[in-house]
Design an enzyme around this catalytic site. Structure first.
Site, PDB file in Angstrom:
ATOM      1  N   GLY A 513      18.784 -43.391  -6.501  1.00 14.93           N
ATOM      2  CA  GLY A 513      17.473 -42.768  -6.576  1.00 14.93           C
ATOM      3  C   GLY A 513      17.240 -41.795  -7.286  1.00 14.93           C
ATOM      4  O   GLY A 513      17.567 -41.285  -8.145  1.00 14.93           O
ATOM      5  N   SER A 514      16.088 -40.715  -6.802  1.00 20.36           N
ATOM      6  CA  SER A 514      15.468 -39.930  -7.409  1.00 20.36           C
ATOM      7  C   SER A 514      16.397 -38.715  -7.850  1.00 20.36           C
ATOM      8  O   SER A 514      17.513 -38.279  -6.958  1.00 20.36           O
ATOM      9  CB  SER A 514      14.577 -39.216  -6.610  1.00 20.36           C
ATOM     10  OG  SER A 514      13.842 -37.953  -7.069  1.00 20.36           O
ATOM     11  N   THR A 515      16.237 -38.095  -8.730  1.00 21.26           N
ATOM     12  CA  THR A 515      17.313 -36.747  -9.155  1.00 21.26           C
ATOM     13  C   THR A 515      16.824 -35.432  -8.379  1.00 21.26           C
ATOM     14  O   THR A 515      17.499 -34.415  -8.601  1.00 21.26           O
ATOM     15  CB  THR A 515      17.019 -36.285 -10.619  1.00 21.26           C
ATOM     16  OG1 THR A 515      15.581 -36.201 -10.800  1.00 21.26           O
ATOM     17  CG2 THR A 515      17.359 -37.457 -11.704  1.00 21.26           C
TER      18      THR A 515
END
Length: 597
Positions: A513-515
């Protein structure tokens, strides 16, 4: 600690703490990044762009970490650094109808803390459109659309940095020479042939997203898909190019090449894909709203002047209908200022639309008591609003159609909510979300003695941690699917759904998922709900940065299969001695108490 990289005097001074705590933490993280990437060289960078601004994504972990850095009087970025979109337009907060507690105050606090570090508070996801921003040469950018745009069109050379790694690079002025900073890794690995005419920016947005969706598990793309796209005209507009790279970045594309637009290196193509009229029509049909729309958002990424001109032209002489969904147009403060000078803003707001600055559709905490279904012209918005923290069904149409819905010229369905209590309403979706891929779960319990050797982070010293094992063979999506206050996995279909990592030695393949996800782990740490240690089968760019910065014991890359030889609930020991990390089972959980995840 054996350093894998030779540091110059300035870098060594930062690592030793002679330049303050913030730069020491930053250099420590960069040394760990270099070690895990197997490189021995740092390069100076020309610019940085930081993600992790909205309280929706960063949360308490981000706020406390920034406060810790800002308390250091020597904490200043070393190179020109810009800031990504914030969570709201503070000047129009009431108009956005945000109900999340203390959201405006937390948003203001985050931006203020970054500013104290010397970051230019642009609050924009389109740094490549800002005057004075360095968008070429080695850099450390952490916004997916900006990374792909810069690498593809402007001469920028950057990896897909996390919010934490980009901040570390900004504080020190360096980045390890790995990944896309090595020319050999910028070669294309996918060939895409477009056989139909694309004109509207939404067409290009659909193409970019479609390319990412084709990725196969057997493709070897360690830095993401890097396509060559054949069949596009050479005179693409800024808006068309921007829509293409923004959507391509949804699935990890860090850059792309448009055949005939510029020279490109030779590549090893994993596959050849064909995108034609059938694929374009099919995607529009799948994305068409078939239930009531409650809000229309334009500007993801934030609208350029060209997009504002197009929106104003469509709204000229018209009014957003009282029977239609509200229309919100997102742009940067720089573009909004120009729009106000040349009359575009007056046309847009005069028609009844809300013209917002400093924020972006994907990082807003919508009030889901009334925002049930969003319409947009951006596949980037569709990708992020439907997933993660908001989870709102989102449909996609061309800009002209979105405006037509807003002014009442095109009716989909009555957007207003039924006069029934929230608890009694069905939470419908425009399309069923795809089920989670099947995860293998074993009914076989590991028995007997077990020990394995792995690697650790160079910055960490010797440690010995004993405790209960949390084990799952599925990646963990920290942002949106791990409770920030308890450490409990909250992802239906995940084999560890309902299980807590807090106070345990967490063993899982890696994060997904997101950084911005490392800030979730930081929040758990600050709340006292983090795992005792984290063990991954391969290096995890989400878990490792947070562990590096706050000293959470971390290990990876073991010589044996730790996931299938350690049971959930087993008592285990994780021990580091020098450069070697050992994990071993101390006591197996009793049969009658055993629980598989």
């Amino acid at each position: 600690m054996t350093l894998p990289i030779k540091l110059n005097d300035e870098q060594q001074a930062m690592l030793n703490g002679e330049r303050g705590l913030a730069k020491q933490m930053g250099m420590r993280l960069l040394v760990d990044m270099a070690a895990t990437a197997g490189v021995r060289e740092f390069v100076p960078i020309t610019s940085a762009h930081l993600s992790g601004v909205s309280p929706l994504t960063g949360g308490l972990g981000l706020r406390q970490f920034l406060a810790k850095l800002a308390a250091d009087p020597e904490a200043q970025v070393a190179i020109p650094t810009t800031l990504n979109s914030a969570g709201c337009d503070e000047a129009q907060f009431d108009e956005m109808r945000i109900t999340a507690p203390h959201f405006r105050e937390h948003n203001h606090e985050i931006v203020e803390q970054y500013t104290r570090l010397g970051v230019r508070p642009t609050q924009s996801c389109i740094p490549y459109e800002w005057e004075g921003v360095v968008a070429d040469g080695p850099a450390a950018w952490a916004e997916s659309n900006a990374i792909c745009f810069g690498n593809s069109y402007t001469g920028l050379i950057t990896n897909r940095e996390s919010g934490l790694s980009a901040l570390a690079c900004a504080l020190t002025g360096y980045t390890p020479k790995y990944g896309l900073l090595d020319e050999r890794n910028r070669r294309p690995n996918l060939f895409v042939v477009v056989t139909t005419e694309l004109t509207d920016p939404a067409d290009f947005s659909i193409l970019g997203d479609w390319i990412g969706k084709q990725r196969q598990s057997d493709w070897e793309m360690p830095y993401g898909p890097i396509p060559v796209i054949q069949g596009l005209p050479a005179d693409l507009t800024h808006e068309q190019k921007k829509a293409l790279t923004a959507a391509a970045a949804n699935y990890g594309c860090p850059m792309l090449y448009i055949d005939g637009l510029a020279e490109r290196p030779s590549g090893y193509f994993q596959s050849r894909l064909f995108f034609g009229e059938r694929e374009l029509r099919q995607r529009y049909a799948e994305l068409y709203p078939d239930t009531a729309v409650s809000l229309i958002v334009i500007g993801c990424p934030q609208a350029s002047l060209g997009e504002l001109k197009a929106t104003a032209a469509l709204l000229q002489g018209k009014q957003v209908s009282s029977d239609a969904p509200p229309l919100w147009v997102f742009t940067s403060s720089a573009n909004k200022a120009i729009a106000e000078k040349i009359g575009l803003a007056e046309i847009i707001t005069g028609a009844g639309a809300l013209l917002l600055e400093n924020t972006c559709p994907e990082v807003v905490p919508y009030d889901q008591n009334w925002v049930k279904h969003i319409l947009t012209n951006s596949m980037k918005a569709e990708h992020y609003i439907t997933s993660g923290l908001n989870g709102i069904p989102t449909s996609v149409m061309k800009l002209a159609d979105c405006v037509a819905v807003a002014v009442g010229e095109l009716e989909i369905e009555d957007w207003r909510l039924a006069e029934t209590p929230l608890a009694d309403r069905q939470m419908g979706q425009t399309r069923p979300l795809p089920p989670l891929p099947p995860r293998h779960t074993s009914s076989r319990k590991a028995t007997g003695a077990f020990q394995a050797q792995g690697r650790g982070l160079p910055s960490q010293k010797n440690f010995t941690v004993t405790g209960e094992a949390f084990v799952t063979n599925a990646p963990i999506t920290l942002l949106g699917f791990v409770n920030r206050e308890t450490g409990v996995i909250e992802e239906p279909g995940h084999p560890a759904n309902g299980q807590s990592m807090a106070g345990k030695i967490a063993i899982f393949p890696k994060g997904s998922g997101s950084t911005v996800a490392p800030y979730v782990l930081l929040e758990l740490y600050y709340r006292g709900k983090a795992p005792l240690a984290i063990v991954n089968t391969e290096i995890d760019q989400q878990s490792a940065p947070a562990c590096s910065l706050e000293g959470i014991p971390y290990a990876y890359d073991f010589d044996k299969d730790i996931i299938h030889h350690i049971n959930p609930g087993d008592q285990i020991e994780l021990k580091r001695d020098g450069d070697e990390v050992t994990i071993r089972v101390l006591k197996r959980k009793r049969d009658q108490d055993y629980h598989y995840v």
